[in-house]
Write an enzyme that holds these catalytic residues in place. Structure first.
Site, mmCIF file in Angstrom:
data_model
loop_
_atom_site.group_PDB
_atom_site.id
_atom_site.type_symbol
_atom_site.label_atom_id
_atom_site.label_comp_id
_atom_site.label_asym_id
_atom_site.label_seq_id
_atom_site.Cartn_x
_atom_site.Cartn_y
_atom_site.Cartn_z
ATOM 1 N N ASP A 64 51.123 74.328 18.235
ATOM 2 C CA ASP A 64 51.752 73.042 18.551
ATOM 3 C C ASP A 64 52.253 72.318 17.296
ATOM 4 O O ASP A 64 51.571 72.290 16.271
ATOM 5 C CB ASP A 64 50.748 72.118 19.246
ATOM 6 C CG ASP A 64 50.252 72.651 20.580
ATOM 7 O OD1 ASP A 64 50.256 73.876 20.776
ATOM 8 O OD2 ASP A 64 49.839 71.821 21.416
ATOM 9 N N HIS A 66 54.356 69.111 17.985
ATOM 10 C CA HIS A 66 54.326 67.750 18.544
ATOM 11 C C HIS A 66 55.028 66.693 17.690
ATOM 12 O O HIS A 66 54.456 65.656 17.365
ATOM 13 C CB HIS A 66 52.885 67.322 18.815
ATOM 14 C CG HIS A 66 52.373 67.838 20.128
ATOM 15 N ND1 HIS A 66 52.985 67.540 21.332
ATOM 16 C CD2 HIS A 66 51.323 68.640 20.425
ATOM 17 C CE1 HIS A 66 52.321 68.140 22.309
ATOM 18 N NE2 HIS A 66 51.325 68.825 21.792
ATOM 19 N N ASP A 92 55.242 73.287 22.660
ATOM 20 C CA ASP A 92 54.846 71.900 22.368
ATOM 21 C C ASP A 92 55.477 71.401 21.065
ATOM 22 O O ASP A 92 54.800 71.068 20.093
ATOM 23 C CB ASP A 92 53.320 71.721 22.369
ATOM 24 C CG ASP A 92 52.772 71.587 23.781
ATOM 25 O OD1 ASP A 92 53.509 71.887 24.740
ATOM 26 O OD2 ASP A 92 51.602 71.171 23.936
ATOM 27 N N ASN A 124 53.649 73.354 27.573
ATOM 28 C CA ASN A 124 53.569 72.467 28.745
ATOM 29 C C ASN A 124 54.315 71.149 28.526
ATOM 30 O O ASN A 124 54.671 70.473 29.486
ATOM 31 C CB ASN A 124 52.112 72.202 29.151
ATOM 32 C CG ASN A 124 51.310 71.506 28.082
ATOM 33 O OD1 ASN A 124 51.216 71.992 26.951
ATOM 34 N ND2 ASN A 124 50.715 70.375 28.411
ATOM 35 N N HIS A 125 54.604 70.803 27.260
ATOM 36 C CA HIS A 125 55.368 69.574 26.997
ATOM 37 C C HIS A 125 56.881 69.794 27.039
ATOM 38 O O HIS A 125 57.635 68.819 27.002
ATOM 39 C CB HIS A 125 54.945 68.944 25.667
ATOM 40 C CG HIS A 125 53.647 68.207 25.770
ATOM 41 N ND1 HIS A 125 53.560 66.830 25.853
ATOM 42 C CD2 HIS A 125 52.374 68.666 25.854
ATOM 43 C CE1 HIS A 125 52.286 66.480 25.961
ATOM 44 N NE2 HIS A 125 51.551 67.576 25.965
ATOM 45 N N HIS A 173 51.616 79.880 25.498
ATOM 46 C CA HIS A 173 51.178 78.562 25.058
ATOM 47 C C HIS A 173 49.749 78.244 25.487
ATOM 48 O O HIS A 173 48.919 77.828 24.686
ATOM 49 C CB HIS A 173 52.119 77.472 25.577
ATOM 50 C CG HIS A 173 51.662 76.100 25.149
ATOM 51 N ND1 HIS A 173 51.764 75.681 23.846
ATOM 52 C CD2 HIS A 173 51.051 75.088 25.832
ATOM 53 C CE1 HIS A 173 51.251 74.458 23.748
ATOM 54 N NE2 HIS A 173 50.813 74.082 24.930
ATOM 55 N N HIS A 248 47.861 75.044 22.395
ATOM 56 C CA HIS A 248 47.491 74.129 23.495
ATOM 57 C C HIS A 248 46.240 73.276 23.280
ATOM 58 O O HIS A 248 46.028 72.327 24.009
ATOM 59 C CB HIS A 248 47.362 74.961 24.778
ATOM 60 C CG HIS A 248 47.340 74.192 26.068
ATOM 61 N ND1 HIS A 248 48.174 73.129 26.331
ATOM 62 C CD2 HIS A 248 46.586 74.360 27.184
ATOM 63 C CE1 HIS A 248 47.936 72.687 27.567
ATOM 64 N NE2 HIS A 248 46.978 73.412 28.095
#
Length: 330
Positions: A64, A66, A92, A124-125, A173, A248
């Protein structure tokens, strides 16, 4: 001539990299047309490549990000800017951090520039119902407009879901699914697609390993499942694989093993959200499938930016055993 045909990629990448060494937080404002072009062209490439990627080592795998753009730049400084190294990112890219736009734009630009050496999986984002809430929508609306956010959604709906490196390392992920019996099921998922609330695609992006679970368990996230060590062992045996590599979850050292080192969690955003004191890690896989970990220490806690140590050889003993660390759920 379409926007994507007019893209001046070298100029875009150059501007995105110009802020290297600046104070973290300095924005790069591409034009709306440039961003739209990045989305359209990368979407075209994602759809031209398989939903289950078959990749070859050597490559570097990242978890990730982010929206922590300056940490992404540190990862590239450390691992080598494309095309010096091949990369696989596990999803992500957006939400939570302050610079999701710079982050996703640089990643998409590299995908277009080096389509056979640079790979991005869906997290998932990368889903409208999630990034509508956790920051990306607001960043798009504040800096550009809602229409551009929708263009990103169309792009995200075409991202690949999983990758297998040299037929031995399965990457996604989130994790495994009780519905996953054959790799063909992943290959049959049609794109573009939203992420459903349950089922195979949902699980690949949302599930988590749990040392306290035997078989399958409920997930505290309220989505998907947790799975135990035996599920991992059976999956690897059935598909003749050595390792599952997923992201994740925040892990203290940037990487964390599970199930006798048959699964590794990677998280590449150090000091996640400014709330965690975690390191970020990147896993380097060499031609022999020896895996080593490059660590980004939490920037403000350490004078040195980097630390490095080696980890596992799939199927063999690691050089350095993993340290125990508490997991934090995102």
């Amino acid at each position: 001539m379409s926007d994507s045909e007019k893209l001046n990629l070298d100029s875009i990448i150059g501007r995105l990299l110009e802020v290297q060494g600046s104070r973290p937080g300095k924005n790069v404002q591409l034009t709306e047309n440039e961003i739209r072009g990045l989305c359209l062209k990368s979407r075209e490439i994602f759809l031209s490549q398989p939903i289950l990627l078959e990749l070859e080592a050597p490559l570097k795998i990242c978890g990730d990000i982010h929206g922590q753009y300056y940490d992404l730049l540190r990862l590239f400084e450390y691992g080598g800017f494309p095309p010096e190294s091949n990369y696989l990112f596990l999803g992500d890219y957006v939400d939570r951090g302050k610079q999701s736009l710079e982050t996703i734009c640089l990643l998409l630009a590299y995908k277009i520039r080096y389509p056979e050496n640079f790979f991005l999986l869906r997290g998932n984002h990368e889903c409208a119902s999630i990034n509508r809430i956790y920051g990306f929508y607001d960043e798009c609306k504040r800096r550009y407009n809602i229409k551009l956010w929708k263009t990103f959604t169309d792009c995200f709906n075409c991202l690949p879901i999983a990758a297998i490196v040299d037929e031995k390392i399965f990457c996604c992920h989130g994790g495994l699914s009780p519905d996953l019996q054959s790799m063909e099921q992943i290959r049959r998922i049609m794109r573009p697609t939203d992420v459903p609330d349950q089922g195979l695609l949902c699980d690949l992006l949302w599930s988590d390993p749990d040392k306290d679970v035997q078989g399958w368990g409920e997930n505290d996230r309220g989505v998907s499942f947790t799975f135990g060590a035996e599920v991992v062992a059976k999956f690897l045996h059935k598909h003749d694989l050595d390792l599952i590599c997923r992201a994740h979850q925040v892990v203290e050292d940037g990487y964390e093993f599970f199930a006798k080192r048959q699964l590794v969690t990677l998280f590449s955003a150090p000091n996640y959200c400014g709330e965690f004191d975690n390191a970020g890690a990147m896993m380097s896989v060499d031609e022999t499938l020896m895996c080593s970990f490059q660590i980004l220490k939490p920037a403000d806690k350490n004078k040195g930016k980097y630390g490095q140590f080696s980890g596992l050889n799939p199927g063999g003993r690691p050089i350095t055993p993993p340290r125990n660390s508490a997991k934090a759920k995102k």
